[in-house]
Design a protein around this motif. Sequence first.
Motif, PDB file in Angstrom:
ATOM      1  N   ALA A 483       0.842  -1.197   0.000  1.00 48.99           N
ATOM      2  CA  ALA A 483       0.000   0.000   0.000  1.00 48.99           C
ATOM      3  C   ALA A 483       0.875   1.244   0.000  1.00 48.99           C
ATOM      4  CB  ALA A 483      -0.915   0.001   1.217  1.00 48.99           C
ATOM      5  N   PHE A 484       0.630   2.121  -0.951  1.00 46.66           N
ATOM      6  CA  PHE A 484       1.300   3.421  -1.019  1.00 46.66           C
ATOM      7  C   PHE A 484       0.327   4.449  -0.442  1.00 46.66           C
ATOM      8  CE2 PHE A 484       3.115   0.754  -4.267  1.00 46.66           C
ATOM      9  CZ  PHE A 484       4.477   1.030  -4.206  1.00 46.66           C
ATOM     10  N   VAL A 485       0.714   5.091   0.650  1.00 52.57           N
ATOM     11  CA  VAL A 485      -0.216   5.903   1.428  1.00 52.57           C
ATOM     12  C   VAL A 485       0.264   7.342   1.542  1.00 52.57           C
ATOM     13  CG1 VAL A 485      -1.259   6.209   3.713  1.00 52.57           C
ATOM     14  CG2 VAL A 485      -1.027   3.915   2.749  1.00 52.57           C
ATOM     15  N   VAL A 486      -0.636   8.275   1.319  1.00 53.82           N
ATOM     16  CA  VAL A 486      -0.427   9.695   1.602  1.00 53.82           C
ATOM     17  C   VAL A 486      -1.249  10.014   2.845  1.00 53.82           C
ATOM     18  CG1 VAL A 486      -0.684  12.053   0.761  1.00 53.82           C
ATOM     19  CG2 VAL A 486      -0.106  10.213  -0.836  1.00 53.82           C
ATOM     20  N   THR A 487      -0.598  10.527   3.870  1.00 55.28           N
ATOM     21  CA  THR A 487      -1.288  10.732   5.141  1.00 55.28           C
ATOM     22  C   THR A 487      -1.868  12.137   5.259  1.00 55.28           C
ATOM     23  OG1 THR A 487       0.763  11.368   6.247  1.00 55.28           O
ATOM     24  CG2 THR A 487       0.146   9.046   6.315  1.00 55.28           C
ATOM     25  N   ARG A 488      -2.817  12.227   6.143  1.00 52.70           N
ATOM     26  CA  ARG A 488      -3.459  13.499   6.479  1.00 52.70           C
ATOM     27  C   ARG A 488      -3.011  13.869   7.894  1.00 52.70           C
ATOM     28  NH1 ARG A 488      -8.165  11.836   5.920  1.00 52.70           N
ATOM     29  NH2 ARG A 488      -8.595  12.574   3.798  1.00 52.70           N
ATOM     30  N   GLY A 489      -2.134  14.859   7.990  1.00 56.68           N
ATOM     31  CA  GLY A 489      -1.620  15.214   9.309  1.00 56.68           C
ATOM     32  C   GLY A 489      -0.505  14.291   9.739  1.00 56.68           C
ATOM     33  N   GLU A 490      -0.478  13.965  11.015  1.00 53.83           N
ATOM     34  CA  GLU A 490       0.597  13.154  11.572  1.00 53.83           C
ATOM     35  C   GLU A 490       0.563  11.736  11.006  1.00 53.83           C
ATOM     36  OE1 GLU A 490       0.694  13.242  15.764  1.00 53.83           O
ATOM     37  OE2 GLU A 490       2.252  11.703  15.967  1.00 53.83           O
ATOM     38  N   GLN A 491       1.728  11.218  10.642  1.00 52.45           N
ATOM     39  CA  GLN A 491       1.824   9.883  10.063  1.00 52.45           C
ATOM     40  C   GLN A 491       1.594   8.818  11.122  1.00 52.45           C
ATOM     41  OE1 GLN A 491       5.080   9.042   7.237  1.00 52.45           O
ATOM     42  NE2 GLN A 491       5.583   7.264   8.505  1.00 52.45           N
ATOM     43  N   PRO A 492       0.618   7.922  10.929  1.00 50.29           N
ATOM     44  CA  PRO A 492       0.374   6.864  11.915  1.00 50.29           C
ATOM     45  C   PRO A 492       1.364   5.730  11.738  1.00 50.29           C
ATOM     46  CG  PRO A 492      -1.123   6.599  10.091  1.00 50.29           C
ATOM     47  CD  PRO A 492      -0.308   7.838   9.795  1.00 50.29           C
ATOM     48  N   PRO A 493       1.531   4.883  12.750  1.00 50.91           N
ATOM     49  CA  PRO A 493       2.365   3.687  12.561  1.00 50.91           C
ATOM     50  C   PRO A 493       1.767   2.794  11.470  1.00 50.91           C
ATOM     51  CG  PRO A 493       1.857   4.036  14.894  1.00 50.91           C
ATOM     52  CD  PRO A 493       0.978   4.962  14.114  1.00 50.91           C
ATOM     53  N   ALA A 494       2.622   2.141  10.703  1.00 51.52           N
ATOM     54  CA  ALA A 494       2.134   1.238   9.656  1.00 51.52           C
ATOM     55  C   ALA A 494       1.257   0.130  10.230  1.00 51.52           C
ATOM     56  CB  ALA A 494       3.316   0.636   8.902  1.00 51.52           C
ATOM     57  N   GLU A 495       1.604  -0.316  11.452  1.00 48.88           N
ATOM     58  CA  GLU A 495       0.839  -1.398  12.080  1.00 48.88           C
ATOM     59  C   GLU A 495      -0.604  -0.981  12.352  1.00 48.88           C
ATOM     60  OE1 GLU A 495       3.714  -0.229  13.063  1.00 48.88           O
ATOM     61  OE2 GLU A 495       5.131  -1.880  12.788  1.00 48.88           O
ATOM     62  N   GLU A 496      -0.818   0.311  12.590  1.00 45.55           N
ATOM     63  CA  GLU A 496      -2.180   0.797  12.828  1.00 45.55           C
ATOM     64  C   GLU A 496      -3.039   0.654  11.569  1.00 45.55           C
ATOM     65  OE1 GLU A 496      -2.423   4.618  14.707  1.00 45.55           O
ATOM     66  OE2 GLU A 496      -4.342   5.084  13.737  1.00 45.55           O
ATOM     67  N   LEU A 497      -2.433   0.911  10.419  1.00 42.12           N
ATOM     68  CA  LEU A 497      -3.175   0.799   9.166  1.00 42.12           C
ATOM     69  C   LEU A 497      -3.453  -0.661   8.804  1.00 42.12           C
ATOM     70  CD1 LEU A 497      -1.418   3.546   7.006  1.00 42.12           C
ATOM     71  CD2 LEU A 497      -3.463   3.732   8.429  1.00 42.12           C
ATOM     72  N   THR A 498      -2.468  -1.534   8.990  1.00 41.44           N
ATOM     73  CA  THR A 498      -2.701  -2.950   8.686  1.00 41.44           C
ATOM     74  C   THR A 498      -3.737  -3.548   9.644  1.00 41.44           C
ATOM     75  OG1 THR A 498      -0.772  -3.566  10.031  1.00 41.44           O
ATOM     76  CG2 THR A 498      -0.436  -3.320   7.653  1.00 41.44           C
ATOM     77  N   ALA A 499      -3.733  -3.098  10.903  1.00 37.40           N
ATOM     78  CA  ALA A 499      -4.737  -3.576  11.861  1.00 37.40           C
ATOM     79  C   ALA A 499      -6.136  -3.121  11.443  1.00 37.40           C
ATOM     80  CB  ALA A 499      -4.410  -3.072  13.258  1.00 37.40           C
ATOM     81  N   HIS A 500      -6.214  -1.903  10.886  1.00 30.42           N
ATOM     82  CA  HIS A 500      -7.494  -1.389  10.405  1.00 30.42           C
ATOM     83  C   HIS A 500      -8.047  -2.264   9.282  1.00 30.42           C
ATOM     84  CE1 HIS A 500     -10.521   1.473   9.023  1.00 30.42           C
ATOM     85  NE2 HIS A 500      -9.993   1.387   7.814  1.00 30.42           N
ATOM     86  N   VAL A 501      -7.187  -2.656   8.350  1.00 34.34           N
ATOM     87  CA  VAL A 501      -7.632  -3.518   7.251  1.00 34.34           C
ATOM     88  C   VAL A 501      -8.031  -4.884   7.787  1.00 34.34           C
ATOM     89  CG1 VAL A 501      -6.985  -4.602   5.067  1.00 34.34           C
ATOM     90  CG2 VAL A 501      -6.186  -2.295   5.593  1.00 34.34           C
ATOM     91  N   LYS A 502      -7.240  -5.422   8.685  1.00 38.88           N
ATOM     92  CA  LYS A 502      -7.513  -6.753   9.220  1.00 38.88           C
ATOM     93  C   LYS A 502      -8.853  -6.804   9.941  1.00 38.88           C
ATOM     94  CE  LYS A 502      -5.339 -10.472  11.881  1.00 38.88           C
ATOM     95  NZ  LYS A 502      -4.144 -10.877  12.668  1.00 38.88           N
TER      96      LYS A 502
END
Length: 535
Positions: A483-502
Amino acid sequence: MPLPPTAAVLGNAVAALASTGLARQARPRHLRASARALRTTGTSAATLLALAAEHRPDAPGLVDDAGSLTFAQLDDLAARLTQGIAERYRPAQGATVAILCRNHRGWVAATVAAARLGANVVYLNTEFSGPQLAGVWERVKPDLLITDAEFLPLVPTGEVPTLVGWHDGEDLPVPTIDELAAEHTPFVPQGKVPAGKVTILTSGTTGTPKGAARKLSPMAVLSPAVTIIRRTGLRSGDPVSVAVPLFHGFGLAIWALALFVRCPVVLRRRFDPEQALADVAAHRVAFVAMVPVMLQRVLALPEPVRRAHDRRSLRTVLSGGSALRPELAERFMAEFGDVLYNGYGSSEIGIAALATPADLRAGAGTVGRPTIGVPVRILDDNRVPVPDGRSGTIFVGGQGHFEGHTTGATKEVVDGLMDTGDLGRLDAAGRLYVEGRADDMIVSGGENVYPQEVEDCLARHPAVADVAVLGVDDEEYGQRLVAFVVTRGEQPPAEELTAHVKANLARYKVPREIRFLGELPRTPTGKLLKRELPS
């Protein structure tokens, strides 16, 4: 001149039946029961189990995590379950039974009971998340659900009668199939039962699960069965291990083949590479069905572990469900010998080709020659056949075509051949090579993933401003999601995004890598310029 497709199948069927030893099992006393089974339930799984129980009642029929059953015991369980469902729930003819089970006897009993009742069956993917199951539920609208206890929190059990196919001793709010079967006598069919449809869930162009439905004709079943028997040498009584999930078309097909040839089937609820080798040794397994990632995990075991298990009985390892890399095929055959076969097919077209070890040696990456009686053509954009060696769209004929997706969509058909959506070529020897999808689908660990669904999920995270998901080559999974991600504001940990998908999608749709960028390269109309993304 080659034989017409039907004649080719029937001619090979005679030789196949002789080679399996099925013909030698027939006795005059079997004729009445066999005729009754064929007359009432046709070519369904119910008939195959009834024939196995009639001809080989005391032979091992199934081994799973709960132990073993003979063919007669398995048939009795299914017959009692059928009667229990008929009496307690009184399903109308053509009712829909949804099955959400891992690989075990409960799945088998549920499948056979549904066939004996003439019900339509929908196999639900055990990897679906709660939101995915909810979406499927609205379209399927089952009249009965048979599920493992672990999935009860994910399904609306209050909306439909529910039975549990497997549990680990916990208190349950609904009855189990064992309890229902124990309360009833075996079902006795009264007259011919109309064949129900079998629906295997796949994914649409948006990644939303959809179903590929079909009614199985005798020729549709016979063609792939004869091909596999003729090319692998499968014999009646050969133990068969189905490591592939049974809700997957590949797993379902191999289980049905094993039942047809009256082979004991080894099932495990979860795949473990060392357990797979231990089963080969303990049960003298001759035939194993796996997806390539499973082959990879077997080879990843330490050499002492691999060598500790006797595998001399193993004659066939059939790979399917996703692309088999030439490098993986070579490493596997170097370790296990020339036992590896490579199949190609889909929920829409059935099994279209099968490569033998000799094919894999002669043509790296091939899926082999077409299934007996199944024409395969490579067509260009104008739907004109191309010469051998030239790439085009793969079109497949035969009688294994599906009837259409549950969404109402279907596939393009040209002169009786169906568009697979794959690009490929044929060589001068008639071997087929699949070069990839004609669309953007990603195949990871044998499962289909569409980028847009994952992108939409990530875009719902409050920190994500823009996102693109691609598939890149991976030695273990075939492809992995990045996943290529452009963030809005502060960059979250990558693990937070993968947990969201899971939490929202199946596990195989979770990106294995997150790359953060300042912006994504897009055209003025918003089209992603993939070639400009970092490699």
